[in-house]
Design a protein around this motif. Sequence first.
Motif, PDB file in Angstrom:
ATOM      1  N   GLU A 142       0.829  -1.201   0.000  1.00 17.45           N
ATOM      2  CA  GLU A 142       0.000   0.000   0.000  1.00 17.45           C
ATOM      3  C   GLU A 142       0.872   1.264   0.000  1.00 17.45           C
ATOM      4  OE1 GLU A 142      -3.077  -0.007   2.899  1.00 17.45           O
ATOM      5  OE2 GLU A 142      -3.976   1.808   2.065  1.00 17.45           O
ATOM      6  N   ARG A 161      -5.840   6.451   0.125  1.00 19.26           N
ATOM      7  CA  ARG A 161      -6.207   5.072   0.344  1.00 19.26           C
ATOM      8  C   ARG A 161      -7.144   4.575  -0.763  1.00 19.26           C
ATOM      9  NH1 ARG A 161      -5.839   1.653   4.643  1.00 19.26           N
ATOM     10  NH2 ARG A 161      -7.648   0.302   4.780  1.00 19.26           N
ATOM     11  N   HIS A 165      -6.289   1.634  -3.474  1.00 13.40           N
ATOM     12  CA  HIS A 165      -7.117   0.438  -3.590  1.00 13.40           C
ATOM     13  C   HIS A 165      -7.655   0.280  -5.008  1.00 13.40           C
ATOM     14  CE1 HIS A 165      -7.819  -0.774   0.795  1.00 13.40           C
ATOM     15  NE2 HIS A 165      -6.695  -0.110   0.690  1.00 13.40           N
ATOM     16  N   GLU A 169      -6.824  -2.906  -7.377  1.00 15.32           N
ATOM     17  CA  GLU A 169      -7.889  -3.696  -7.970  1.00 15.32           C
ATOM     18  C   GLU A 169      -7.721  -3.759  -9.489  1.00 15.32           C
ATOM     19  OE1 GLU A 169     -11.920  -2.474  -6.689  1.00 15.32           O
ATOM     20  OE2 GLU A 169     -11.214  -3.467  -4.867  1.00 15.32           O
ATOM     21  N   PRO A 175      -8.719  -9.807  -3.547  1.00 15.52           N
ATOM     22  CA  PRO A 175      -9.209  -8.712  -2.720  1.00 15.52           C
ATOM     23  C   PRO A 175      -8.055  -7.883  -2.132  1.00 15.52           C
ATOM     24  CG  PRO A 175      -9.473 -10.824  -1.616  1.00 15.52           C
ATOM     25  CD  PRO A 175      -9.046 -11.126  -3.004  1.00 15.52           C
ATOM     26  N   VAL A 176      -8.218  -6.564  -2.212  1.00 16.98           N
ATOM     27  CA  VAL A 176      -7.141  -5.649  -1.869  1.00 16.98           C
ATOM     28  C   VAL A 176      -6.626  -5.867  -0.446  1.00 16.98           C
ATOM     29  CG1 VAL A 176      -6.600  -3.221  -1.520  1.00 16.98           C
ATOM     30  CG2 VAL A 176      -7.904  -3.921  -3.504  1.00 16.98           C
ATOM     31  N   GLU A 177      -7.542  -6.182   0.485  1.00 19.16           N
ATOM     32  CA  GLU A 177      -7.128  -6.341   1.885  1.00 19.16           C
ATOM     33  C   GLU A 177      -6.076  -7.432   2.026  1.00 19.16           C
ATOM     34  OE1 GLU A 177     -10.568  -6.806   0.984  1.00 19.16           O
ATOM     35  OE2 GLU A 177     -10.510  -4.619   0.923  1.00 19.16           O
ATOM     36  N   ARG A 178      -6.100  -8.396   1.100  1.00 19.18           N
ATOM     37  CA  ARG A 178      -5.149  -9.498   1.206  1.00 19.18           C
ATOM     38  C   ARG A 178      -3.734  -9.042   0.883  1.00 19.18           C
ATOM     39  NH1 ARG A 178      -5.941 -14.434  -2.527  1.00 19.18           N
ATOM     40  NH2 ARG A 178      -3.693 -14.625  -2.375  1.00 19.18           N
ATOM     41  N   ALA A 180      -2.704  -5.367   0.536  1.00 13.85           N
ATOM     42  CA  ALA A 180      -2.299  -3.996   0.847  1.00 13.85           C
ATOM     43  C   ALA A 180      -1.244  -3.915   1.941  1.00 13.85           C
ATOM     44  CB  ALA A 180      -3.528  -3.183   1.235  1.00 13.85           C
ATOM     45  N   SER A 181      -1.403  -4.712   2.995  1.00 13.91           N
ATOM     46  CA  SER A 181      -0.479  -4.558   4.119  1.00 13.91           C
ATOM     47  C   SER A 181       0.703  -5.518   4.033  1.00 13.91           C
ATOM     48  CB  SER A 181      -1.232  -4.773   5.426  1.00 13.91           C
ATOM     49  OG  SER A 181      -1.842  -6.038   5.383  1.00 13.91           O
ATOM     50  N   LYS A 182       0.816  -6.252   2.924  1.00 12.41           N
ATOM     51  CA  LYS A 182       1.924  -7.203   2.778  1.00 12.41           C
ATOM     52  C   LYS A 182       3.208  -6.469   2.400  1.00 12.41           C
ATOM     53  CE  LYS A 182      -0.052 -11.329   3.252  1.00 12.41           C
ATOM     54  NZ  LYS A 182      -0.833 -11.943   2.198  1.00 12.41           N
TER      55      LYS A 182
END
Lengths: 450, 355, 313
Positions: A142, A161, A165, A169, A175-178, A180-182
């Motif tokens: 992210e 943000r 996102h 996408e 899914p972005v949540e999977r 973004a924080s990696k």
Amino acid sequence: MPTKPESPDLSQEDAGPGDDVPPGPVIETDGLEVHYRLQGGALARVLGLRTRTVKALDGVTVQLHRGEVLGVVGESGSGKTTLGRALLGLAPSTQGSITYRGRDGERLVSHMKGAELRRLRTDVQMVFQDPSAALNPSMTIEQAVGHPLVVHKIARGAELRRRVHEALERVGLAPVERFASKYPSDLSGGQKQRAVIARAIILDPEVLVADEPISMLDMSVRAKILQLMLDLKRDLGLSYVYITHDLASAKYFCDRIAIMYLGRVVEIGPTEEIFANPRHPYTKALLKAIPDPDPERMLPRDLPRGEIPDAAEPPLGCSFHPRCPEAVAACGWESRDLRVVLDQHWTERGADFDTERRLVGDLDHLDAPSKRATLGKGDPAAVLALMEGVRAENPDEPLWNGVRSMESDGSKVVVEFEEGVDPALRRAGGVDVACVLYPDGAGSDTAASD
Amino acid sequence: MTSLTKDQTPARPGGPVLEVRDLRVWYGTDRGPVRAVDGVTFDLRPGEILGLVGESGCGKSTLGRGLLGLLPEGAARDGELRFRGKDMLTLRRREQYRMRGSELGMIFQEPLTRLNPMMRISDHFAETLRAHERRISKADVEQRSLEALRVMGIPPTRFRAYPHEFSGGMRQRIMIALALVLRPAFVVADEPTTALDVLVEAQIIRILHNLRATYDTSMLLITHNLGIVAEACDRVAVMYAGKVVEIGPAREVFSNPQHSYTRELLRSTISLSTTGLNFIDGAPPDLTDPPSGCHFHPRCPDAMQICATTEPPVRDLPGGVRAACWAAEVAHGRTLDEDARRPLPREAISVADEA
Amino acid sequence: MRAPRFVSTIWNTKGMARWILLVGVLITAVFLLFALCAPWIAPYDFNQTKVDGVKFPKLASPSGDHWLGTNDQFYDIYSRVVWGARTAVLVVLLSIVLSAIVGVLLGLVSGYVGGWFDRITLFLMDALYSFPSLLLAIVFSFMLRERIGGGIVAAALSLTAIYIPQYYRVVRNTTVAAREATYVEAAKAIGAKPATIMRKYLFGNVVQSVPVIGTLNAADALGTLAALGFLGLGIAPNEASDWGYDLSRALDDVSAGNFAPALWPGLAIILLVTGLTLVGEGLNETLNPALRRRRLQKVTLPPRDTTDPEVVR
């Protein structure tokens, strides 16, 4: 299954998407040169002696039309990566110009500095070869993808943000949540390249320079990333410079292709024409060398010898002549080529290497490029006989086309070479090619280009 | 796993150089044992080049190293591995070490890191030769080294040069010459041309292809480039998730792939004849916990119910091909009951689930 | 830097490195406790010589009032040792933090900007580095004494200068290497300014070896501080308790046969130096990828399933 999209209609010469965009190619280089100064060895550096110049780009004139994919194909050392970097102003040009025609009118990239150059990067972006190296290991996906917006103070907070996102996408990291924080080390090669592409498109650029975007990826992912780039081009109206060594992907992906060799464009034209009717011997060689899983294809027999030469001391005449199977007298033959032919003779039939080597003597002086070479010490008649033997054993060797005379001056054998020419890009059929085999006017069935 | 005991032949002239039967190579990580090679069976005949292809992480490099005993600490091998009839798995460490170089060779991807920058090429050859033949004379060293270099197209005038004086392609040729100078009967080449340019790659592939004329060396050529296999190899083994899913004559496998994975792999390769982009969805499985049944079933476009539950048998098919695929079973006349044949509903694979 | 990963790396360390780290942390923690809670742990103040108007005895043997006895200046040895821990920790921490900040900043800028700035800084730092560190500390301490007196800050500052070059060199060299990385080129390609590139792209990737140098330097700084105190150039006895100073005062008593005044501050120096060194070495083995050996687990192959052999020819 998706198929290749229609290539843009180039006949309506760059009408462009709107009238706020100036007419003409979106990016154009004219006689672009990027020269680097190289320092010599340790001793030379201490004494401040002998700096050599590497001509990474040596007079490159190309145009990228709006909505087009221009392929830049060549081996490593051909200058293709330098060309890509120069388009973003990452490699400073020493001569010539780069013109960018975008939303803010016509601008000269080659004269930009500092803040202006940084602002250009909102319009021209880059995708790198190695996705693992192109992402900062200590930034999350992210942060990395959103950083261009932060750097250019375009968005922050919730807006930042949202846009990150959206970009994730768009490149399929959903899914972005999977994701973004990696951190980059948590993702696979293909996923990292998607993140790199997301970072490149988040500024809504007009041009994307893609430097071997799929060559480091696993083969099952390459087609997916190429498809993603095609989708993005369609959805965002991008123009691509696609830098690659892989002619197969270039054939599928590009509208036009520029073949580069040692800092110059040797052939440029529409993809179909290049593949249907390759003209430059280097293009032909590249085409022959592609390993193809099609079992009906046979291994080529006449691959060019050797490797791409040192750009600090390029061959005289045409840069490709030492490796060219079709070279003629005017290609620029010189002393270094004589050494290659002698080495080849000894490699292929080494029976008399020791005696012949003693006869010919030291060859190191041939490494200094010269149109006149001397050989042997003592027995010139024997050396001359040896050389004639070498010629007889492979009379098709192109070097002999360029030997004007080979005779004894009493103590040594003197070999003189024909005058060579350094071919410029000229119109030949539907393409431009830089080769003495295509002199001016040959096959000028189409009108000369602008 | 199946015990594919073909007729167990002792060493005999004309027999296989290498016999691999149900070989397993696992190594340990924090997440548990990785089943990098999990029951691989094949033969290699003298002078034959076998291509080994597959996605990265399918275990092809581990298999190559496992055949030579070059394994990370803690790794374990079992099954059968016979080199010229000699059981390699029970060999003592010293014996193994002695065989490497003289009878077993290895060619790596990065030639520059394998050559000592302070040593001349001639010294590299002298060291290699002397390590296995202590009493070899200086003239013999030179004669044999020059011969090996000549085959690889390195001129004799460069014999005393240092590694940095050569280009990348030349260095790789030198590495191959070094691996071959002792005339090993079996060589593993792990992605030998990946770091090289197209033209140089083609030159070296041609040399490898022509090697059998000079040396009687068998080779396992590991690559991810299907084109190279088609041009240089006699046979090809396709590896997926630790298993060889299809093996056979290169021409036959490429023109008429039997396993769904082979077919999809060929379709996803971008070649000059590509007119549309195809790809295999999903990523190769985690080898610490591979899927049940056929390992490829979660990504396979024509998976059936049976694929998810039962491992497909290895079958000899016409044309000298051996494959382990339920779809190939059905295609070659095996009847499965209705339930087993029903198409497997595919779990949704996200776009970005990829290698 | 990612704290969770950093911590888990240390937590997952096995074998020798783990023990080294554990023992080091334990010793250091005891001294940190002394430093933090000195007013509650020590029965008296560091410069206290009497209680309720009654003067302490001189060179007394251990007793209920003075657990470790008193020294020739009527100080309580136990209290001096505990307060000395506070002095040592303060001085070392201050000097390490200061030198790390200066060294990292200089190294980052010098490595990234290059050119003449890099050359001059490199030359100055090398010159500083080639001096014997104690000599340098003595010179700085002399100079600072005249300006800001002999307190804790002065001692810390005179140690700071010695350690700057170490951070500078490590950070500069990693920066020079990282400058060529593709992600830095990528940062330029998105239009980041040099300051942003240094802050966001280089800093986090080049400071990873700083904690290790920090702990190793801490041990060294402690030794140098003690040496300064021993030579009478450290902290004035009325400003704070200084183990080195106490040690030098106690030398005469040793020749007179009374070991206690020298033994305890000396032991404190040795223990804390050892503790810090162990932490540094332990961190080095854990965090330095060149030294770290990933331990691979041994695999035992399970027996094969014998149920399903189906071979079709």
